[in-house]
Design a protein around this motif. Structure first.
Motif, PDB file in Angstrom:
ATOM      1  N   TYR A  58       0.847  -1.185   0.000  1.00  0.00           N
ATOM      2  CA  TYR A  58       0.000   0.000   0.000  1.00  0.00           C
ATOM      3  C   TYR A  58       0.883   1.235   0.000  1.00  0.00           C
ATOM      4  CZ  TYR A  58       1.136  -0.002   4.970  1.00  0.00           C
ATOM      5  OH  TYR A  58       1.800  -0.001   6.182  1.00  0.00           O
ATOM      6  N   HIS A  60       2.037   4.825   1.584  1.00  0.00           N
ATOM      7  CA  HIS A  60       2.043   5.638   2.793  1.00  0.00           C
ATOM      8  C   HIS A  60       2.984   6.805   2.551  1.00  0.00           C
ATOM      9  CE1 HIS A  60       3.278   6.871   6.876  1.00  0.00           C
ATOM     10  NE2 HIS A  60       2.005   6.676   7.125  1.00  0.00           N
ATOM     11  N   ILE A  65       4.670   0.600   0.649  1.00  0.00           N
ATOM     12  CA  ILE A  65       5.021  -0.242   1.785  1.00  0.00           C
ATOM     13  C   ILE A  65       4.545  -1.661   1.487  1.00  0.00           C
ATOM     14  CG2 ILE A  65       4.801  -0.604   4.249  1.00  0.00           C
ATOM     15  CD1 ILE A  65       6.006   2.105   3.501  1.00  0.00           C
ATOM     16  N   ASN A  67       3.546  -5.308   2.335  1.00  0.00           N
ATOM     17  CA  ASN A  67       2.924  -5.937   3.493  1.00  0.00           C
ATOM     18  C   ASN A  67       3.244  -7.415   3.591  1.00  0.00           C
ATOM     19  OD1 ASN A  67       1.411  -4.820   5.510  1.00  0.00           O
ATOM     20  ND2 ASN A  67      -0.371  -4.471   4.207  1.00  0.00           N
ATOM     21  N   TYR A  89      -7.350  -1.653   1.032  1.00  0.00           N
ATOM     22  CA  TYR A  89      -6.425  -0.531   1.068  1.00  0.00           C
ATOM     23  C   TYR A  89      -5.135  -0.939   0.388  1.00  0.00           C
ATOM     24  CZ  TYR A  89      -4.381  -3.465   4.514  1.00  0.00           C
ATOM     25  OH  TYR A  89      -3.824  -4.555   5.114  1.00  0.00           O
ATOM     26  N   LEU A 133       0.931 -11.594  11.271  1.00  0.00           N
ATOM     27  CA  LEU A 133       0.766 -10.174  11.563  1.00  0.00           C
ATOM     28  C   LEU A 133       1.298  -9.867  12.960  1.00  0.00           C
ATOM     29  CD1 LEU A 133      -0.425  -7.558  10.413  1.00  0.00           C
ATOM     30  CD2 LEU A 133      -2.606  -8.183  11.430  1.00  0.00           C
ATOM     31  N   ARG A 136       5.012  -9.871  13.022  1.00  0.00           N
ATOM     32  CA  ARG A 136       5.599  -8.664  12.443  1.00  0.00           C
ATOM     33  C   ARG A 136       5.550  -7.512  13.421  1.00  0.00           C
ATOM     34  NH1 ARG A 136       3.473  -6.633   7.058  1.00  0.00           N
ATOM     35  NH2 ARG A 136       5.245  -5.223   7.163  1.00  0.00           N
ATOM     36  N   LEU A 137       4.435  -7.409  14.135  1.00  0.00           N
ATOM     37  CA  LEU A 137       4.313  -6.347  15.118  1.00  0.00           C
ATOM     38  C   LEU A 137       5.416  -6.470  16.163  1.00  0.00           C
ATOM     39  CD1 LEU A 137       2.628  -3.943  16.148  1.00  0.00           C
ATOM     40  CD2 LEU A 137       1.356  -5.550  17.554  1.00  0.00           C
ATOM     41  N   ILE A 138       5.578  -7.658  16.676  1.00  0.00           N
ATOM     42  CA  ILE A 138       6.593  -7.892  17.695  1.00  0.00           C
ATOM     43  C   ILE A 138       7.979  -7.627  17.137  1.00  0.00           C
ATOM     44  CG2 ILE A 138       7.695  -9.681  19.095  1.00  0.00           C
ATOM     45  CD1 ILE A 138       4.896 -10.785  19.638  1.00  0.00           C
ATOM     46  N   ILE A 140       8.822  -5.581  14.691  1.00  0.00           N
ATOM     47  CA  ILE A 140       9.065  -4.159  14.503  1.00  0.00           C
ATOM     48  C   ILE A 140       9.212  -3.438  15.824  1.00  0.00           C
ATOM     49  CG2 ILE A 140       7.968  -2.022  13.703  1.00  0.00           C
ATOM     50  CD1 ILE A 140       7.516  -3.215  11.170  1.00  0.00           C
ATOM     51  N   GLN A 141       8.450  -3.921  16.816  1.00  0.00           N
ATOM     52  CA  GLN A 141       8.503  -3.238  18.099  1.00  0.00           C
ATOM     53  C   GLN A 141       9.811  -3.511  18.855  1.00  0.00           C
ATOM     54  OE1 GLN A 141       4.834  -3.755  20.179  1.00  0.00           O
ATOM     55  NE2 GLN A 141       5.231  -2.046  21.554  1.00  0.00           N
ATOM     56  N   SER A 170      10.970  -1.951   2.797  1.00  0.00           N
ATOM     57  CA  SER A 170       9.685  -1.464   3.305  1.00  0.00           C
ATOM     58  C   SER A 170       8.955  -2.567   4.070  1.00  0.00           C
ATOM     59  CB  SER A 170       8.819  -0.904   2.178  1.00  0.00           C
ATOM     60  OG  SER A 170       8.254  -1.932   1.400  1.00  0.00           O
ATOM     61  N   TYR A 171       9.133  -3.784   3.634  1.00  0.00           N
ATOM     62  CA  TYR A 171       8.541  -4.914   4.352  1.00  0.00           C
ATOM     63  C   TYR A 171       9.113  -5.024   5.763  1.00  0.00           C
ATOM     64  CZ  TYR A 171       7.444  -9.772   5.514  1.00  0.00           C
ATOM     65  OH  TYR A 171       7.015 -10.918   6.142  1.00  0.00           O
ATOM     66  N   LEU A 172      10.395  -4.787   5.875  1.00  0.00           N
ATOM     67  CA  LEU A 172      11.069  -4.885   7.172  1.00  0.00           C
ATOM     68  C   LEU A 172      10.892  -3.620   8.008  1.00  0.00           C
ATOM     69  CD1 LEU A 172      14.421  -6.566   6.058  1.00  0.00           C
ATOM     70  CD2 LEU A 172      12.590  -7.630   7.401  1.00  0.00           C
ATOM     71  N   GLY A 173      10.322  -2.617   7.403  1.00  0.00           N
ATOM     72  CA  GLY A 173      10.088  -1.374   8.128  1.00  0.00           C
ATOM     73  C   GLY A 173      11.326  -0.519   8.302  1.00  0.00           C
TER      74      GLY A 173
ATOM     75  N   TYR B  58       1.980  -9.549  27.870  1.00  0.00           N
ATOM     76  CA  TYR B  58       2.962 -10.634  27.899  1.00  0.00           C
ATOM     77  C   TYR B  58       4.295 -10.076  28.359  1.00  0.00           C
ATOM     78  CZ  TYR B  58       4.368  -8.630  23.430  1.00  0.00           C
ATOM     79  OH  TYR B  58       4.783  -7.759  22.455  1.00  0.00           O
ATOM     80  N   TYR B 130      -8.513  -8.253  14.147  1.00  0.00           N
ATOM     81  CA  TYR B 130      -7.546  -8.206  13.073  1.00  0.00           C
ATOM     82  C   TYR B 130      -7.235  -6.769  12.668  1.00  0.00           C
ATOM     83  CZ  TYR B 130      -4.974  -9.753   9.009  1.00  0.00           C
ATOM     84  OH  TYR B 130      -3.981  -9.987   8.099  1.00  0.00           O
ATOM     85  N   LEU B 133      -5.189  -4.926  15.189  1.00  0.00           N
ATOM     86  CA  LEU B 133      -3.794  -5.363  15.135  1.00  0.00           C
ATOM     87  C   LEU B 133      -3.067  -4.666  13.998  1.00  0.00           C
ATOM     88  CD1 LEU B 133      -1.805  -7.333  16.468  1.00  0.00           C
ATOM     89  CD2 LEU B 133      -2.551  -9.083  14.856  1.00  0.00           C
ATOM     90  N   GLU B 134      -3.725  -4.623  12.847  1.00  0.00           N
ATOM     91  CA  GLU B 134      -3.121  -3.965  11.696  1.00  0.00           C
ATOM     92  C   GLU B 134      -2.876  -2.499  11.981  1.00  0.00           C
ATOM     93  OE1 GLU B 134      -5.485  -4.545   8.211  1.00  0.00           O
ATOM     94  OE2 GLU B 134      -3.978  -5.851   7.332  1.00  0.00           O
ATOM     95  N   ARG B 136      -2.374  -1.111  14.797  1.00  0.00           N
ATOM     96  CA  ARG B 136      -1.246  -0.944  15.714  1.00  0.00           C
ATOM     97  C   ARG B 136       0.077  -1.072  14.988  1.00  0.00           C
ATOM     98  NH1 ARG B 136      -0.953  -4.472  20.750  1.00  0.00           N
ATOM     99  NH2 ARG B 136       0.743  -3.070  21.315  1.00  0.00           N
ATOM    100  N   LEU B 137       0.130  -2.024  14.066  1.00  0.00           N
ATOM    101  CA  LEU B 137       1.359  -2.200  13.295  1.00  0.00           C
ATOM    102  C   LEU B 137       1.689  -0.922  12.541  1.00  0.00           C
ATOM    103  CD1 LEU B 137       3.573  -4.172  12.370  1.00  0.00           C
ATOM    104  CD2 LEU B 137       2.143  -4.733  10.416  1.00  0.00           C
ATOM    105  N   ILE B 140       2.830   1.855  14.917  1.00  0.00           N
ATOM    106  CA  ILE B 140       4.195   1.716  15.426  1.00  0.00           C
ATOM    107  C   ILE B 140       5.218   1.940  14.341  1.00  0.00           C
ATOM    108  CG2 ILE B 140       5.819  -0.004  16.332  1.00  0.00           C
ATOM    109  CD1 ILE B 140       4.006  -0.626  18.403  1.00  0.00           C
ATOM    110  N   GLN B 141       4.850   1.504  13.129  1.00  0.00           N
ATOM    111  CA  GLN B 141       5.815   1.643  12.053  1.00  0.00           C
ATOM    112  C   GLN B 141       5.973   3.084  11.572  1.00  0.00           C
ATOM    113  OE1 GLN B 141       5.132  -1.350   9.110  1.00  0.00           O
ATOM    114  NE2 GLN B 141       7.165  -1.144   8.225  1.00  0.00           N
ATOM    115  N   PHE B 142       4.903   3.849  11.597  1.00  0.00           N
ATOM    116  CA  PHE B 142       4.971   5.145  10.935  1.00  0.00           C
ATOM    117  C   PHE B 142       4.704   6.371  11.789  1.00  0.00           C
ATOM    118  CE2 PHE B 142       3.645   2.146   7.565  1.00  0.00           C
ATOM    119  CZ  PHE B 142       4.839   2.149   6.877  1.00  0.00           C
ATOM    120  N   GLY B 173       4.144   1.213  22.775  1.00  0.00           N
ATOM    121  CA  GLY B 173       5.455   0.832  22.264  1.00  0.00           C
ATOM    122  C   GLY B 173       6.536   1.851  22.551  1.00  0.00           C
TER     123      GLY B 173
END
Lengths: 186, 186
Positions: A58, A60, A65, A67, A89, A133, A136-138, A140-141, A170-173, B58, B130, B133-134, B136-137, B140-142, B173
DNA sequence: CGCCGAGTTGAACTGAATCAAGAAACGTGG
DNA sequence: CCACGTTTCTTGATTCAGTTCAACTCGGCG
């Protein structure tokens, strides 16, 4: 079809079910860079990659970016819009010339009602998406850019070989420059 | 029960269905700081908060990371383990004294088969999880720490009032120190 | 041959983390 | 209701991973 192979590892495919699947599933081909779905459209199709590769991405702030990537044997769709029938999106694009098996939403519903055992299938695909998903959140965080890259290296090395740097970044942020430096080994 | 109110905004509740729900759903109370679920257990329950609040969190490198908050009218569960019957990596804890309506997994399944219209329910809850979660990702990323905080401020102001800073920070985060500075207005 | 997209490299900058103290608020028992 | 200890929050100084901007290299393709 490789799809049957993959499916039969999840559920038992009776000859009945196989017949239904064969009639429901169509095959399509796309050239490199072609779009299978564009942002703002409805996503009615679940794709299974027989050959080649796809990505979902998508925009941004003017930048693409990425996904997800789907290589041979992976499913790919704009997940949330697919199940909720909202506009997507994200875009789905062929990274290379690609052959996909296509199952669309209405037919998937039919499968569910005619063959209850296929619900497990849906659940598995969902779980897959959801847990990826979360991962990925974990990532990136908490992980550094370097760690994220080596993770990918470990888990899906083919991606790194087949995907341009910018998409990977972009996938890896991270930015392309940072990824390039990581690759160079600092 | 507030639960019925919330549900009836999603699907039409026939008297039949209401009866079934009443027999399936139990009510429980927990004291502040009590655990509704601990990491490594199986999560069989879907909670609906009638009064009070919950959080899911967690541990990551000795630190608690809050994943979600649920106030009155929200559902809360360890989502992925709940649907996939894997062990939970997260804990669910009462933030305040709390009253919840509980629906467990087997009974949810029964609801699905006896009252097909409830599947929509499941889908809605799933979508909710879902898409959050998206979101939040992407956040955090942007978004900067400041933006994330003001987003939360806009979307769920009650959380900010009712939740200790440390939990908020890990949810966003960022570190507690950074959040404190943001709050002070730099 | 020359151009164009993809990748690399360098230098300066920055948002947020970390480490380290203190201050404030909170609740529990005397 | 006060005193004490604990938890929660604030503030300051320093550091660092990753961004940004800018220039340069390289390989392929028209």
């Amino acid at each position: 079809m490789q799809l049957f192979n993959s499916l039969s590892q999840i559920i038992n495919i009776s000859t009945e079910l196989e017949k239904a699947l064969t009639s429901f599933i169509s095959k399509k081909s796309f050239k490199k860079n072609e779009f299978l779905l564009r942002a703002d459209e409805y996503c009615n199709s679940l794709y299974f990659v027989e050959k080649g590769s796809l990505r979902g991405f998508y925009f941004h702030e003017e930048k693409e970016i990425t996904n997800w990537f789907a290589l041979e044997g992976d499913f790919g769709t704009s997940f949330y819009p697919f199940i909720s029938k909202t506009r997507s999106y994200e875009n789905i694009q062929a990274l290379e010339d690609v052959e996909v098996s296509v199952l669309n939403n209405t037919e998937l519903k039919k499968l569910y009602s005619d063959f209850p055992e296929t619900e497990k299938l849906g659940r598995i695909i969902l779980e897959d998406y959801y847990s990826k998903l979360e991962e990925r959140l974990i990532n990136i965080q908490f992980k550094s850019a370097k760690e994220r890259y080596s993770n990918l290296m470990e888990n899906r090395p083919q991606i790194i070989q087949r995907v341009p740097l910018g998409h990977l970044a972009s996938y890896l942020g991270i930015t392309q420059e940072t990824l390039s430096r990581i690759r160079a080994g600092n």
